[in-house]
Design an enzyme around this catalytic site. Structure first.
Site, short mmCIF file in Angstrom:
data_model
loop_
_atom_site.label_atom_id
_atom_site.label_comp_id
_atom_site.label_asym_id
_atom_site.label_seq_id
_atom_site.Cartn_x
_atom_site.Cartn_y
_atom_site.Cartn_z
N LYS A 1 2.30 1.69 -11.88
CA LYS A 1 2.53 3.11 -11.62
C LYS A 1 3.93 3.56 -12.08
O LYS A 1 4.88 2.79 -11.96
CB LYS A 1 2.41 3.31 -10.09
CG LYS A 1 2.44 4.73 -9.63
CD LYS A 1 2.43 4.76 -8.10
CE LYS A 1 3.64 5.48 -7.59
NZ LYS A 1 3.81 5.52 -6.17
N LYS B 1 6.48 -3.20 -1.58
CA LYS B 1 7.93 -2.99 -1.39
C LYS B 1 8.57 -4.16 -0.64
O LYS B 1 9.69 -4.54 -0.94
CB LYS B 1 8.19 -1.66 -0.70
CG LYS B 1 7.83 -0.55 -1.66
CD LYS B 1 8.16 0.83 -1.23
CE LYS B 1 7.81 1.68 -2.44
NZ LYS B 1 7.97 3.05 -2.37
N LYS C 1 9.44 6.34 -8.89
CA LYS C 1 10.85 6.74 -8.93
C LYS C 1 11.81 5.65 -8.47
O LYS C 1 12.97 5.66 -8.84
CB LYS C 1 11.07 8.04 -8.18
CG LYS C 1 10.76 8.02 -6.69
CD LYS C 1 11.18 9.32 -6.06
CE LYS C 1 10.09 9.99 -5.25
NZ LYS C 1 9.72 9.30 -4.01
N1 AQP Z 1 2.82 7.86 -10.80
C1 AQP Z 1 2.33 8.81 -10.03
N2 AQP Z 1 1.22 9.49 -10.39
C2 AQP Z 1 0.72 10.49 -9.60
N3 AQP Z 1 1.28 10.85 -8.42
C3 AQP Z 1 2.40 10.20 -8.05
N4 AQP Z 1 3.19 10.32 -6.99
C4 AQP Z 1 4.20 9.43 -7.07
N5 AQP Z 1 4.09 8.72 -8.19
C5 AQP Z 1 2.97 9.16 -8.82
C6 AQP Z 1 2.99 11.28 -5.92
O1 AQP Z 1 4.22 11.95 -5.70
C7 AQP Z 1 4.39 12.18 -4.29
C8 AQP Z 1 5.68 11.49 -3.90
O2 AQP Z 1 5.57 10.82 -2.74
P1 AQP Z 1 6.72 9.93 -2.13
O3 AQP Z 1 8.03 10.54 -2.38
O4 AQP Z 1 6.32 9.66 -0.73
O5 AQP Z 1 6.76 8.62 -2.94
P2 AQP Z 1 5.68 7.65 -3.44
O6 AQP Z 1 4.33 8.09 -3.14
O7 AQP Z 1 5.99 6.29 -2.94
O8 AQP Z 1 5.99 7.80 -4.97
P3 AQP Z 1 7.03 7.05 -5.85
O9 AQP Z 1 7.53 7.99 -6.91
O10 AQP Z 1 6.43 5.79 -6.34
O11 AQP Z 1 8.24 6.75 -4.91
P4 AQP Z 1 8.82 5.37 -4.43
O12 AQP Z 1 9.24 4.70 -5.71
O13 AQP Z 1 9.95 5.70 -3.54
O14 AQP Z 1 7.75 4.62 -3.71
C9 AQP Z 1 3.14 11.61 -3.61
O15 AQP Z 1 2.17 12.62 -3.46
C10 AQP Z 1 2.68 10.59 -4.61
O16 AQP Z 1 1.32 10.27 -4.48
#
Ligand code: AQP
Length: 331
Positions: free
Chosen positions: A195, A111, A198
């Protein structure tokens, strides 16, 4: 009874990755454990975000939790910023993590690199410590997360150990991450080496299935998923990442290992295979989306759920914070 805690941060529109890696896995815990599930709104401030979007996404997430089957009578559902104790604990715990540790976190590296290493908020760097505080505050045993969050839970574990060893006692529970059997890491449909995320704003999101996409869009994204120049449906994440990702999604929907799913598609072409994946996704997401829309339409009710959840969460948090404040000598 184990204490289970997890959260999702409102940093973007929720994806199929979030659904498979987190939302759908929470309800199974609520009958035989004490479950704490929260909206990690403070974490969403670690990168620039539009306030109106953030405000609305907080309600989206709690509606997704409810649509997935979380019952506020069994699970403590709350919003992170309703718990002032977490800010106090964070002020304490920042002193026990090392800069070298948070600098090593993959999410921080990715990031901050996207920000071209300029104007990186300190909160992005210390985010895993705040996340550790979310975990510690409720004496958590188990943290269900997708694979990409495992590293942060491991850091929380290290931090708990270090603190307990320095103050010679079991002041902080040492947490453990658990990930789903299938779908630990769902990849982008258009770029299966990355990955499905979001906050990914690359290439017009055609590889990302958003939970609020309509059926036509979801089917179109799956039918256009990147595969390879071969014709056999085979699970091999290194050599066939696109097909393997689709097999993982299909397996997650049908509760089977991707290798087992592969056997259902022997001799079938990619078009037929993709259609089966789209059907499987819609079979589960269709009813989920309908429930989501019903919960999302009543913000006053969602606020009420937050307020009851915050009260219960704070009752658990207060004695833990007191115990840690005593351990370090400020109480
Ligand atoms: N692609 C993925 N496959 C499986 N699990 C996923 N998670 C996120 N993307 C995948 C799981 O969803 C939860 C969200 O956690 P978070 O909101 O802390 O965000 P994150 O882990 O950083 O997931 P994102 O969607 O990629 O968000 P951003 O883009 O903001 O960083 C967690 O349990 C994560 O493992």
């Amino acid at each position: 009874m184990a204490r289970v805690l997890s959260g999702v941060k409102p940093t973007g529109k929720m994806t199929l990755g979030n659904y498979i890696g987190s939302f759908r896995n929470f309800p199974e815990f609520q009958d035989s454990n004490e479950v704490y599930i929260f909206v990690a709104d403070l974490h969403a401030l670690t990168l620039p975000i539009d306030p109106n979007f953030l405000h609305s996404t907080i309600y989206d997430i709690v509606s997704f939790y409810l649509a997935a089957g979380l019952d506020p009578n069994k699970t403590i559902l709350f919003r992170q910023s309703d718990i002032p104790e977490v800010a106090m604990l964070n002020a304490i715990m920042l002193n026990y993590a090392y800069m070298g540790e948070t600098a090593e976190m993959i999410q921080f590296k990715e990031k901050s690199a996207k920000l071209n290493n300029k104007a990186i908020g300190v909160g992005l760097f210390t985010y895993p410590i705040l996340m550790a505080c979310d975990i510690f505050l409720y004496d958590t045993d188990i943290v269900p997360v997708g694979e990409d969050q495992r590293q942060h839970v491991e850091l929380a574990h290290t931090l708990a150990r270090r603190f307990n060893s320095r103050y010679k006692g079991e002041f902080i529970k040492e947490p453990r991450a658990v990930s789903p059997k299938v779908g630990k890491r769902i990849m982008s449909l258009s770029d299966p080496l990355h990955k499905m995320s979001k906050s990914d704003d690359r290439e017009a999101q055609k590889g990302i299935i958003y939970l609020q996409d309509d059926e036509k869009t979801i089917r179109k994204k799956i039918m256009s998923a990147v595969t390879d120049s071969e014709t056999n449906v085979h699970f091999d994440p290194i050599n066939k990442p696109g097909v393997s990702n689709l097999l993982t999604i299909y397996g997650a929907m049908k509760h089977m290992e991707p290798e087992e799913a592969e056997k259902l598609f022997v001799g079938q072409n990619y078009g037929t295979f993709k259609k089966a994946v789209a059907d499987a996704v819609m079979e589960e997401l269709g009813p989920f989306q309908a429930k989501f829309n019903a919960f999302r339409s009543d913000e006053a009710k969602l606020e009420e759920i937050f307020s009851i959840g915050a009260k219960k969460a704070r009752e658990s948090a207060a004695p833990v914070l007191e115990r840690i404040m005593k351990a370090v000598g400020i109480r």
